[in-house]
Motif scaffolding. Structure first.
Motif, short mmCIF file in Angstrom:
data_model
loop_
_atom_site.label_atom_id
_atom_site.label_comp_id
_atom_site.label_asym_id
_atom_site.label_seq_id
_atom_site.Cartn_x
_atom_site.Cartn_y
_atom_site.Cartn_z
N GLN A 188 0.86 -1.27 -0.06
CA GLN A 188 -0.05 -0.13 0.06
C GLN A 188 0.80 1.21 0.03
N ILE A 189 1.95 1.35 0.75
CA ILE A 189 2.71 2.43 1.01
C ILE A 189 3.65 2.61 -0.44
N GLN A 190 4.18 1.41 -1.10
CA GLN A 190 4.73 1.68 -2.57
C GLN A 190 3.81 2.25 -3.57
N PHE A 191 2.51 1.79 -3.47
CA PHE A 191 1.46 2.50 -4.49
C PHE A 191 1.17 3.76 -4.03
N GLY A 192 1.30 4.28 -2.69
CA GLY A 192 0.82 5.52 -2.71
C GLY A 192 -0.45 5.83 -2.07
N GLY A 199 -4.66 13.48 2.25
CA GLY A 199 -3.71 13.14 1.35
C GLY A 199 -2.36 13.12 1.89
N LYS A 200 -2.09 13.18 3.37
CA LYS A 200 -0.84 13.18 3.66
C LYS A 200 -0.34 11.35 3.98
N PRO A 201 0.78 11.16 3.47
CA PRO A 201 1.17 9.82 3.52
C PRO A 201 1.35 9.38 4.87
N LEU A 202 0.81 7.91 5.17
CA LEU A 202 0.79 7.52 6.31
C LEU A 202 2.04 6.72 6.76
N SER A 203 2.23 6.63 7.93
CA SER A 203 3.45 6.07 8.48
C SER A 203 3.03 4.37 8.51
N PRO A 204 3.85 3.31 8.46
CA PRO A 204 3.30 2.07 8.40
C PRO A 204 2.41 1.63 9.49
N TYR A 205 2.78 2.13 10.71
CA TYR A 205 1.81 2.07 11.98
C TYR A 205 0.44 2.46 11.60
#
Length: 299
Positions: A39-43, A50-56
């Motif tokens: 999910q993080i790699q896809f954005g 719209g702010k990116p989330l941390s893994p947690y």
């Protein structure tokens, strides 16, 4: 990977069975981290603003929106694929290793790396690419407002209907690079660290489980940082929109570097690091314990 005397070859069927068990157990336990990483790699792991989330935060949001089951979208394909993949990996590695050993049954780090490279390339073609493609598309699909795939079987039918069987092998180039590099680094690191650790135990005795886990986890850390760019390109090339956005793997890597920056190649490192630390520890520990059991009954 288990200890052998001299040039005695390990049993392929025992390697296959032990590797499959180790791969299935490892993939099920660590899949939530794989889901968050993808999910993080896809954005797609972003807040309402719209702010990116941390893994947690991504982990918490996925559970809040879709329950624990949301962390296991595409899991079945990965468990089956990882069982086959690990079986192929350990079988081919053990055979390459036996062929490359010297007369005393020792394997140098460069030869161990070569054996791992061969094993990684074999598993990429036989098992990893199709299972990773299905997993990646299902995780991305599960984040849509109206998911299209109704389970793994339906997802496979849809992919084949829309893209043909070649759609299951999208991104095979980066997968071969990633798996070859993964196995080369992981096995050579593990073998080197294991040989060093065996000097601290009584001759002829097995390493304790906690030590095997620690060595495998350390090999996982080394693997993550050296192969992360391959993983990012692989994930992008297996996305639902890859055909429209990238001509090939090199074009994908070029666009990431020029449009998002070189550091983007290490996006998703934290969850992948957590997964491979656990993965390395689990898979080598389970394999080392399972192999003697299967070897005792294998022809």
């Amino acid at each position: 990977m288990s200890s052998i005397k001299g040039k005695e070859r390990e049993k392929p069927l025992a390697s296959l069975a032990a590797g499959a068990v180790a791969g299935g157990v490892e993939s099920f336990i660590t899949f939530p981290l794989e889901s968050v990483k993808t999910q993080i790699q896809f954005g797609t792991a972003v807040s309402a603003s719209g702010k990116p989330l941390s893994p947690y935060q991504a982990l918490r949001e996925t559970i809040a929106q879709r329950g624990v089951g949301g962390l296991y979208a595409g899991c079945t394909a990965v468990v089956i694929g990882n069982a086959v993949k690990a079986g192929v990996r350990f079988t081919t590695y053990d055979q390459f290793k036996s062929a490359l050993m010297d007369d005393e049954g020792k394997l140098s780090a460069p030869r161990s790396m070569l054996a791992g490279l061969g094993a990684g390339m074999m598993e990429a073609v036989i098992a990893v690419t199709p299972s990773e493609t299905i997993k990646t598309k299902m995780i991305e699909d599960s984040k849509l407002a109206q998911p299209r795939f109704n389970g793994m079987a339906h997802g496979i039918r849809t992919i084949v209907a829309e893209e043909g069987y070649r759609g299951l092998y999208r991104g095979v180039g980066p997968v071969i690079l990633r798996q070859g590099a993964n196995s080369a680094v992981r096995f050579s690191s593990y073998s080197t660290l294991k040989q060093l650790a065996q000097g601290s135990v009584v001759a002829g005795s097995q390493l304790p489980g906690w030590m095997t886990f620690g060595i495998g986890a350390t090999a996982g850390v080394i693997t993550v940082y050296t192969t992360m760019p391959f993983d990012v390109v692989k994930t992008r090339m297996q996305s639902l929109k890859a055909k429209q956005e990238y001509r090939n793997a090199l074009h994908c890597a070029y666009r990431i570097a020029t449009e998002e920056g070189v550091l983007r190649f290490w996006k998703g490192t934290v969850p992948r690091l957590g997964r491979l630390i656990m993965s390395g520890g689990i898979i080598f520990t389970v394999y080392e314990k399972a192999y003697p059991v299967f070897a005792s009954v294998a022809p």
